[in-house]
Structures are given as C-alpha cells and as structure tokens.
Write a protein that holds these residues in place. Structure first.
Motif: not given
Length: 169
Positions: A42-48, A50-52, A57-58
């Motif tokens: 996923f794109v850039n593994n940005d915190e937001e 990843l969280e939302y 999904l996982l």
C-alpha cells in the motif's frame, strides 16, 4: 503481529504427525507470511492510510484474510513471481482437498506425490526431488512407507520455508 522465525516454523511443522495437521499448520504459517507481506503493497504506508484503510482490509474477518483473495491481489499488483503464486495457490487447494477427502490422505500417498511434483519450490531443488522420485519408484524391498513419508514431509517443510522467504517485502 509476530514475525515468523525459521526455527519456529520448522519446529511447528516437524511436530505434526499426519498430513491433515501438517497442511493446517502450513496454511496458517503461509497465511501469516502473506499478512506480514500485504502492508508493503500500500501507498507510502502513511499512518492514516494504514489505520483507516489497510487495517480493516487485513483484519481477521476482512476481505484480505482469505489466502486466495490476498494471493490474487499480490499477484495482480505484480509483487509476486508466478511460480510463488502457483505454489501458494497449490498449497491452498491441496489443503482443501485433504479436508474434503472421505479417506485419510497420508504423506506417502500417490496424491501427495502428485502434489509435491507440482510445487516449484520442490521440483527446482533437483537433488531433493530426484531423491523423492527414486524412493517413490524404488524396489519394494528398499521402499519404506515411513522413510518415504518422512522425506515427503521434509520436502514440504522446505517448500514452506522457501515460500516464506519469497514473502519478504
């Protein structure tokens, strides 16, 4: 999520005495490896993000909790070699077959040999695969179900560890 340690993987697989339990543990280990690999897609593994987006999904009941769906996504995004995808898919299908079979499937059965003969992780290791073939088709006096089954189990264990190594982001 804990990182898979090769020694732990080997220990868990070696502790299984029958093919059904081995395939269950192998499936769980491979699914865990896929779960660890997925966030790297996923794109850039940005915190937001990843969280939302990624965490739901996982999640255990999320759409990517299914090994077949997760594999298709990884392969479709070009993040997995075709042989790895084929082997992981084959593991998933064989596990389903073992559990759907009315009769118990063993390490030494012909169908298990057919399964390992279709795994690139095993057939690419010509020394190992040739040894299995030689024992499988050897004279009955030399052939031992227990020894042969043990060799098949070892080959399957090596296949699982090889596939896990391919799931490193």
């Amino acid at each position: 999520m804990t990182t898979l340690n090769e020694d732990d993987v080997l220990e868990k697989l070696e502790a299984q005495n029958d093919l059904a339990s081995f395939m269950t543990v192998a499936h769980d280990i491979l699914l865990s490896g896929i779960r660890q690999f997925l966030p790297s897609l996923f794109v850039n593994n940005d915190e937001e993000i990843l969280e939302y987006a990624v965490k739901p999904l996982l999640a255990r009941s999320g759409p990517l909790d299914d090994i077949d769906v997760a594999l298709r996504l990884i392969y479709a995004l070009g993040k997995m070699d075709k042989w790895v995808y084929a082997d992981l898919d084959c593991f998933s299908q064989f596990r389903e077959f073992v559990f759907a079979s009315k009769e118990t499937v063993h390490f030494h059965d012909d169908i298990t040999y057919d399964f390992i003969a279709s795994l690139n992780a095993i057939t690419r290791n010509t020394t190992l695969f040739d040894a299995i073939k030689k024992m499988k088709f050897s004279d009955f006096n030399i052939y031992s179900e227990v020894r042969y089954g043990s060799m098949v189990k070892t080959a399957l264990t090596l296949a699982v560890t090889s596939l896990l190594k391919e799931l490193v982001p």
